[in-house]
Design an enzyme around this catalytic site. Structure first.
Site, short mmCIF file in Angstrom:
data_model
loop_
_atom_site.label_atom_id
_atom_site.label_comp_id
_atom_site.label_asym_id
_atom_site.label_seq_id
_atom_site.Cartn_x
_atom_site.Cartn_y
_atom_site.Cartn_z
N GLY A 52 0.83 -1.20 0.00
CA GLY A 52 0.00 0.00 0.00
C GLY A 52 0.86 1.25 0.00
O GLY A 52 2.03 1.22 -0.39
N CYS A 53 0.31 2.35 0.46
CA CYS A 53 1.01 3.62 0.45
C CYS A 53 2.31 3.54 1.25
O CYS A 53 2.31 3.14 2.41
CB CYS A 53 0.12 4.71 1.04
SG CYS A 53 0.91 6.33 1.09
N PHE A 54 3.41 3.95 0.63
CA PHE A 54 4.70 3.82 1.31
C PHE A 54 4.84 4.76 2.50
O PHE A 54 5.69 4.55 3.36
CB PHE A 54 5.90 3.95 0.37
CG PHE A 54 5.87 5.08 -0.64
CD1 PHE A 54 5.18 6.25 -0.44
CD2 PHE A 54 6.58 4.93 -1.83
CE1 PHE A 54 5.19 7.27 -1.38
CE2 PHE A 54 6.61 5.95 -2.79
CZ PHE A 54 5.90 7.12 -2.56
#
Length: 221
Positions: A52-54
């Site tokens: 997912g979003c880093f």
């Protein structure tokens, strides 16, 4: 409920980017390539994960004992020099990923895989939370046969435990492209940003509550 609804709206408005990513035939060559092993340097090893979003993943790993640094970037695709904007078009093949620099004498690769599965929704395909699209897909990268077996064994055990399919893909590591400077340590530098407050910090706190024994001294949980 009055407090929960605004947070949900903020999460949608300030999510990384919710564009879908198309499948490219070139991806098959990436998946079937021989893995590249990154040598240990100054006693530190490197591991690579997409979850997912880093912004979320970076902070989770940096709270773990033995992890020296987590770097945000891109991996798993077929294009050269990917950027944040290009990745979000869905045409690079890359996923937002993190490079974990760690001391293998303090934390093992197997434990980092446990952190990976324990800090996400392992059954959500092509995204995590409000972030949807294959640039947010879950991938674990292996550098040798030993790592591949660790990943596949843990993935199979989790599938059996949950009695469902696990979303994480298993890729041979090829290359990690470091992300733009403004993405690095994003959660730490922007604690009041809407997405960070609504999504990243709660995800970090859930992980820390589940794995207090893995946390660095002084980490909140």
């Amino acid at each position: 409920m009055k407090k929960i609804v605004p947070l949900f709206i903020i999460a949608l408005l300030f999510s990384c980017n919710n564009s879908a990513q198309s499948i490219n035939p070139k991806q098959k060559a990436v998946i079937e390539a021989d893995p590249i092993e990154v040598p240990v340097k100054d006693g530190k090893a490197r591991a690579y994960f997409a979850s997912g979003c880093f912004w979320c993943v970076e902070a989770i790993y940096e709270s773990v004992k033995g992890v020296e640094e987590s770097i945000s970037g891109y991996s798993g695709g077929f294009t050269e020099n990917p950027t944040y904007e290009a990745s979000n078009t869905g045409r690079t093949g890359h996923a937002e990923a993190v490079e974990i620099i760690y001391d293998p004498n303090v934390v093992s690769f197997a434990t980092l895989v446990d952190v990976y599965f324990g800090s996400q929704n392992p059954t959500q395909f092509y995204g995590q939370g409000p972030d949807r699209g294959s640039q947010y897909r879950s991938i674990i990268f292996y550098q040798n046969d030993e790592q591949k077996k660790i990943i596949e064994d843990k993935k199979a055990a989790l599938a059996k435990q949950l009695d469902t399919k696990i979303a994480a893909e298993v890729y041979p590591f090829q290359k990690f492209w470091v992300g733009e400077d403004y993405h690095q340590n994003y959660e730490r530098r922007n604690p009041n940003q809407g997405y960070i407050r609504a999504v990243s910090i709660p995800r970090l706190r859930r992980f820390q509550a589940k794995f207090p024994h893995l946390l660095k001294k002084g980490e909140k949980h």
